[in-house]
Design an enzyme around this catalytic site. Sequence first.
Site, mmCIF file in Angstrom:
data_model
loop_
_atom_site.group_PDB
_atom_site.id
_atom_site.type_symbol
_atom_site.label_atom_id
_atom_site.label_comp_id
_atom_site.label_asym_id
_atom_site.label_seq_id
_atom_site.Cartn_x
_atom_site.Cartn_y
_atom_site.Cartn_z
ATOM 1 C CD GLU A 38 5.632 -6.532 -1.183
ATOM 2 O OE1 GLU A 38 4.694 -7.346 -1.161
ATOM 3 O OE2 GLU A 38 5.475 -5.326 -1.409
ATOM 4 C CG HIS B 199 3.084 -4.024 0.779
ATOM 5 N ND1 HIS B 199 3.343 -3.828 -0.562
ATOM 6 C CD2 HIS B 199 2.444 -2.921 1.190
ATOM 7 C CE1 HIS B 199 2.886 -2.655 -0.939
ATOM 8 N NE2 HIS B 199 2.330 -2.075 0.116
ATOM 9 C CB CYS C 65 -0.278 -2.772 -2.407
ATOM 10 S SG CYS C 65 -0.560 -1.270 -1.434
#
Lengths: 250, 194
Positions: free
Chosen positions: B178, B176, B77
């Site tokens: 994650e 993202h 990001c």
Amino acid sequence: MLTKRIIPCLDIKDGRTVKGINFISLRDAGDPVELAAAYAAQGADELVFLDITATTEDRKTFAKLVKEIAQHVNIPFTVGGGISSVADVGPLLEAGADKVSINSAAVRQPQLIDELAKAFGTQCIVLAVDARKVNNSWMVHTHGGSRPTEHKLFSWAREGQNRGAGEILFTSMDHDGTKSGFAIDPLQKLNELLTIPVIASGGAGNAMHFAEAFMLGKCDAALAASVFHFGEIKIPELKTYLRAANIPIR
Amino acid sequence: MRIAVIRYNAGNIQSVSYALERLGASFEVTSDPEKIQTADKVIFPGVGEASTTMRFLQEKGLNHLIMSLQQPVLGVCLGMQLLCRFSEENDTTCLGVFPVDVRKFGLNDNLKVPHMGWNSLDKISGWLPAAIQGEFTYFVHSFYVPVNAWTVAETQYGIPFSAAMRKDNFFAVQFHPEKSAQTGEKILQAFLNV
């Protein structure tokens, strides 16, 4: 293509999801972490957790819970309930929440939106607005909808955006709990007025209601609680329905 | 394998750590130059504002360190945007690994900014698993890197932009991983496997 988001909302009290959740497949439907992971596995796009307790002691429990959720859930989530200062937000984001939602405190003290946006970035500030129609005007209410304010929905949402909110979560109190569909007219107007994403809340009763919120209301995301918790709407089936209606869905 | 997650004033370090835990990877969150330098792989996360973050990296001397790394580095990001040359976000000079500039999404086309939510990956190449073509990852950003010679995945938001890039040992993703469910895990695993 950017897809429309489906967001289950979980109310949390004393670190547990509040009673009334009827998820057959879960060992412990009161365990927010297990419930959240189940929703993520079913294809929920985001989750919202609202802490409906308010005491300082309970808030610590909530922050601990936020950490557990972040450890086990691989989709984004927002936390809210009783947030009234920059100091409240730091620990929640550090625990792994992606966004926080603010409501009553922002009405009481609009500067809070600016402060939070400056401290943490607009992308993680969700302004939750509860409103109902009073004499033909959509009026903002606070404290879970119990207190009327002088704010009008549209001007307050725009002020929130200008102050740095990254999203608006609009709940129509007139529709909430009715299962008769989302409040399409004000959603349309909000989406014309704002340049930030709008989440529709209140009124979901079936899959068609979600399609209407996206196609007619033009909202970016739609949130519901009990219809998901009681299995009345199953997320995989909802998403299949919406895809068939040519709505962009993950 | 030892992974260093660079600790600085970014918002999503915790989330990246949890995702690595879920993959069973061993890692350390650190701002110690020695530990970052000697790690097998480095993750440079990021949520925040470009100029403030660059200033912070400069104060800690992390800017030169990151540019000098020889092992695989993954920018996430804002981490990806800071690996570029310049960002329109408060006219910030960035690290310059990728010689491209970061632009702000226009407010034309009725596009809402930030670009927030799940969007699909297209034109997958390079280090990304081919199987993720068409799959969705989670984005939250107001600035973007145009498609360029180092783009390895594109996403469409009004215009096509770089969802992922690679130049030499520098890997980068705008989304993202994650927070991107199983697709994100596959992508993180692909970086761990390079």
